[in-house]
Design a protein around this motif. Sequence first.
Motif, PDB file in Angstrom:
ATOM      1  N   VAL A   8       0.836  -1.210   0.000  1.00 43.29           N
ATOM      2  CA  VAL A   8       0.000   0.000   0.000  1.00 43.29           C
ATOM      3  C   VAL A   8       0.871   1.260   0.000  1.00 43.29           C
ATOM      4  CG1 VAL A   8      -1.628   1.378   1.367  1.00 43.29           C
ATOM      5  CG2 VAL A   8      -1.983  -1.083   1.094  1.00 43.29           C
ATOM      6  N   ARG A   9       0.519   2.175  -0.919  1.00 43.43           N
ATOM      7  CA  ARG A   9       1.175   3.485  -0.964  1.00 43.43           C
ATOM      8  C   ARG A   9       0.091   4.556  -0.900  1.00 43.43           C
ATOM      9  NH1 ARG A   9       5.631   4.178  -5.440  1.00 43.43           N
ATOM     10  NH2 ARG A   9       6.951   4.929  -3.752  1.00 43.43           N
ATOM     11  N   PHE A  10       0.360   5.595  -0.093  1.00 39.39           N
ATOM     12  CA  PHE A  10      -0.585   6.713   0.007  1.00 39.39           C
ATOM     13  C   PHE A  10       0.209   8.010   0.032  1.00 39.39           C
ATOM     14  CE2 PHE A  10      -3.155   9.902   2.102  1.00 39.39           C
ATOM     15  CZ  PHE A  10      -4.398   9.735   1.503  1.00 39.39           C
ATOM     16  N   LYS A  11      -0.148   8.899  -0.893  1.00 44.49           N
ATOM     17  CA  LYS A  11       0.578  10.153  -1.054  1.00 44.49           C
ATOM     18  C   LYS A  11      -0.287  11.324  -0.622  1.00 44.49           C
ATOM     19  CE  LYS A  11       3.777  11.869  -4.559  1.00 44.49           C
ATOM     20  NZ  LYS A  11       4.108  11.795  -6.003  1.00 44.49           N
ATOM     21  N   TYR A  12       0.306  12.255   0.172  1.00 47.01           N
ATOM     22  CA  TYR A  12      -0.387  13.493   0.548  1.00 47.01           C
ATOM     23  C   TYR A  12       0.470  14.645   0.054  1.00 47.01           C
ATOM     24  CZ  TYR A  12      -2.601  17.110   3.365  1.00 47.01           C
ATOM     25  OH  TYR A  12      -3.254  18.256   3.777  1.00 47.01           O
ATOM     26  N   LEU A  44      -3.871   6.246   8.262  1.00 48.24           N
ATOM     27  CA  LEU A  44      -3.879   4.774   8.305  1.00 48.24           C
ATOM     28  C   LEU A  44      -5.231   4.264   8.811  1.00 48.24           C
ATOM     29  CD1 LEU A  44      -2.164   2.132   8.031  1.00 48.24           C
ATOM     30  CD2 LEU A  44      -1.660   2.377  10.454  1.00 48.24           C
ATOM     31  N   LEU A  45      -5.767   4.906   9.850  1.00 45.96           N
ATOM     32  CA  LEU A  45      -7.074   4.504  10.382  1.00 45.96           C
ATOM     33  C   LEU A  45      -8.167   4.704   9.336  1.00 45.96           C
ATOM     34  CD1 LEU A  45      -7.001   5.945  14.036  1.00 45.96           C
ATOM     35  CD2 LEU A  45      -6.162   3.755  13.191  1.00 45.96           C
ATOM     36  N   LYS A  46      -8.110   5.826   8.615  1.00 48.35           N
ATOM     37  CA  LYS A  46      -9.123   6.123   7.593  1.00 48.35           C
ATOM     38  C   LYS A  46      -9.030   5.145   6.415  1.00 48.35           C
ATOM     39  CE  LYS A  46      -9.423  11.036   8.736  1.00 48.35           C
ATOM     40  NZ  LYS A  46      -9.030  12.408   8.376  1.00 48.35           N
ATOM     41  N   LEU A  47      -7.813   4.697   6.106  1.00 45.17           N
ATOM     42  CA  LEU A  47      -7.639   3.696   5.047  1.00 45.17           C
ATOM     43  C   LEU A  47      -8.268   2.368   5.459  1.00 45.17           C
ATOM     44  CD1 LEU A  47      -3.968   4.497   4.016  1.00 45.17           C
ATOM     45  CD2 LEU A  47      -5.920   4.551   2.459  1.00 45.17           C
ATOM     46  N   ILE A  48      -8.093   1.985   6.719  1.00 44.68           N
ATOM     47  CA  ILE A  48      -8.695   0.734   7.213  1.00 44.68           C
ATOM     48  C   ILE A  48     -10.213   0.814   7.110  1.00 44.68           C
ATOM     49  CG2 ILE A  48      -9.046  -0.724   9.254  1.00 44.68           C
ATOM     50  CD1 ILE A  48      -6.214   0.103  10.164  1.00 44.68           C
ATOM     51  N   CYS A  49     -10.758   1.980   7.478  1.00 44.41           N
ATOM     52  CA  CYS A  49     -12.223   2.158   7.463  1.00 44.41           C
ATOM     53  C   CYS A  49     -12.783   2.337   6.057  1.00 44.41           C
ATOM     54  CB  CYS A  49     -12.608   3.363   8.312  1.00 44.41           C
ATOM     55  SG  CYS A  49     -12.232   3.165  10.053  1.00 44.41           S
ATOM     56  N   GLU A  52     -10.536   6.668   3.087  1.00 44.78           N
ATOM     57  CA  GLU A  52      -9.493   7.075   2.133  1.00 44.78           C
ATOM     58  C   GLU A  52      -9.125   5.860   1.292  1.00 44.78           C
ATOM     59  OE1 GLU A  52      -8.329  10.017   1.618  1.00 44.78           O
ATOM     60  OE2 GLU A  52      -8.402  11.204   3.452  1.00 44.78           O
ATOM     61  N   LYS A  53      -8.661   6.095   0.072  1.00 42.79           N
ATOM     62  CA  LYS A  53      -8.241   5.020  -0.825  1.00 42.79           C
ATOM     63  C   LYS A  53      -6.741   5.139  -1.097  1.00 42.79           C
ATOM     64  CE  LYS A  53     -12.495   3.589  -1.332  1.00 42.79           C
ATOM     65  NZ  LYS A  53     -12.922   2.344  -0.656  1.00 42.79           N
ATOM     66  N   SER A  56      -1.870   3.153  -4.527  1.00 44.26           N
ATOM     67  CA  SER A  56      -1.598   1.851  -5.142  1.00 44.26           C
ATOM     68  C   SER A  56      -1.564   0.798  -4.045  1.00 44.26           C
ATOM     69  CB  SER A  56      -0.260   1.874  -5.901  1.00 44.26           C
ATOM     70  OG  SER A  56       0.812   2.135  -5.020  1.00 44.26           O
ATOM     71  N   GLY A  57      -1.643  -0.473  -4.459  1.00 47.50           N
ATOM     72  CA  GLY A  57      -1.691  -1.572  -3.497  1.00 47.50           C
ATOM     73  C   GLY A  57      -3.125  -1.889  -3.106  1.00 47.50           C
ATOM     74  N   ASN A  58      -3.272  -2.877  -2.235  1.00 48.29           N
ATOM     75  CA  ASN A  58      -4.606  -3.350  -1.837  1.00 48.29           C
ATOM     76  C   ASN A  58      -4.751  -3.405  -0.319  1.00 48.29           C
ATOM     77  OD1 ASN A  58      -5.578  -4.075  -4.554  1.00 48.29           O
ATOM     78  ND2 ASN A  58      -3.924  -5.588  -4.466  1.00 48.29           N
ATOM     79  N   ILE A  59      -5.969  -3.110   0.146  1.00 49.03           N
ATOM     80  CA  ILE A  59      -6.332  -3.300   1.548  1.00 49.03           C
ATOM     81  C   ILE A  59      -7.471  -4.315   1.555  1.00 49.03           C
ATOM     82  CG2 ILE A  59      -7.173  -2.225   3.663  1.00 49.03           C
ATOM     83  CD1 ILE A  59      -5.993   0.427   2.602  1.00 49.03           C
TER      84      ILE A  59
END
Length: 547
Positions: A8-12, A44-49, A52-53, A56-59
């Motif tokens: 998982v990658r997340f860019k801000y 990270l918490l928002k990605l689990i819920c 947020e998307k 790249s990668g999968n949750i």
Amino acid sequence: MVITFENVRFKYIEKYLLDDVNVSFTDFDKIGIVGVNGTGKSTLLKLICGFEKPNSGNIIKSGNMIINYLEQDPQFKKGTKIINAVMSLSTKEHIINDYEAKSILNKLKLTNHERLVDNLSGGEKKRLALAICLVKYCDVLILDEPTNHLDNEMIMWLEKYLTKWNKGLIMVTHDRYFLERVCEKILELDFGKTYLYNANYSKFLILKEERLQAEAHAKQKLKSMLRTEYEWISRGVEARRTKNKDRIERFNKLSEIEFNNHDKFEINTIKTRLGKKTIEIIEGSKAYGDKQLFNYFNFSLLRSDCVGFVGDNGAGKSTLFKIIMGSETLDSGIIELGETLKIGYFSQELDLLDPEIRVIDYIKEQQEQIETLDGVISAKSLLERFLFDGEKQYSKVKMLSGGEKRRLQLVRVLMTNPNLLILDEPTNDLDIYTLEILENYLESFHGPVLIVSHDRYFLDKVCNKLYIFNNGIISEFNGLFSEYLENPFIEVKEEKEKNELFNIEKEIENLEKKIEELTIEETKHLTNYHKLLEITEEKNKTSEILE
């Protein structure tokens, strides 16, 4: 039930908060998430819920997983009663019983169940959202700073509640005692990477230190290899023609590796002049309507004091600070402030921050630079020490996380180079790393400190005395705050003893003043032996009484 992050990658903006993360949680895990503010803990918490998307990668989450999420700033539909906000979430499959809802609301001191959410403060909304998370069925409970806006009694109740919790728990908190007693695993976010430790907080500190030592050793070896490769790659044109392509490619990859380190923060402030009189309150009283906050309160602040003020929300702690700062007045009694005081005030209010101002300009508004024992430090340099890099410094305040805004407030307070600090709930939303910076700063600070906080660890570490607010009475306690909480009936100073101590401190001040006056007299009678002997004898007697 399992939650899995795969690459998982997340860019801000231009920064990767999560960079190729692979980690898994189950509904049996109790995990505390730690890391510097702005590194992506709440993200990270928002990605689990699923709020947020990832870029790249999968949750991947097990089917039918039910997650309850406590956000930092919860909102509710206007016109809703507190009890209805809870009971509306009851379903046929998972019924919320009326008595359960009311019991948890009462524990969180929301006792007027018919009250409209429109009239709740930000802290009360957070407590209502927490009550909903606890009473509503779920497989995994996700909490973002659950201890913020809770008083000590509620924090201890929640700690015991979550210790017995037998489902999944993932939370972000700065409360180190909470992490120690509730969590069985720690997930650290650091420069976009995650490190999962099968440990509570104290064991995590040991394992992290071992990891950093191993990394430092590996980095040293890597740097040595880079030097060797650089010497090889830097040879003349003739040698370069025969170079191995694989070796050149390896050198290029090695050269791309970044060595990220959190530099240890230190700031040695210059000791500014602080007179003998700091803050003195004589027979001070304050009430709001029928509620007596305190009555006939005597207080004298010593220059070496670091004092913690503790008690339930609404007991009058912040009001006392406002009286000292001059924005409120005593109903009766006297407050006197020393003429040399230069107060640095860290307030609870984040709405004082202009969201459109740049970070660097917000600090420069206060001051361009400060003097320290190590030389002059510019606003830019101080921001860097508090982990605001060049890019962050020129971004607008509205782009910062809640914790980063609090850290920015702290930098602005320190830029004033104060000789007395007043900190109202300084630990709210600050990450553990910044708390350690603040604790180290306070331990070396040249001047008294007044603190309102519910953070047990923080108070235990920095305070040399406490004042306990309890039903209109303020009692002094000279032990650790955690000791007091474990036994709230522990003996605190009786009023008689308090007044005796107050009078002793006044007497000490008078004796010190008399010795100063006698020293001046000595210089006036250097040629008059008999007079000089008389003054010296009186000075020695006064010194003996002072001792």
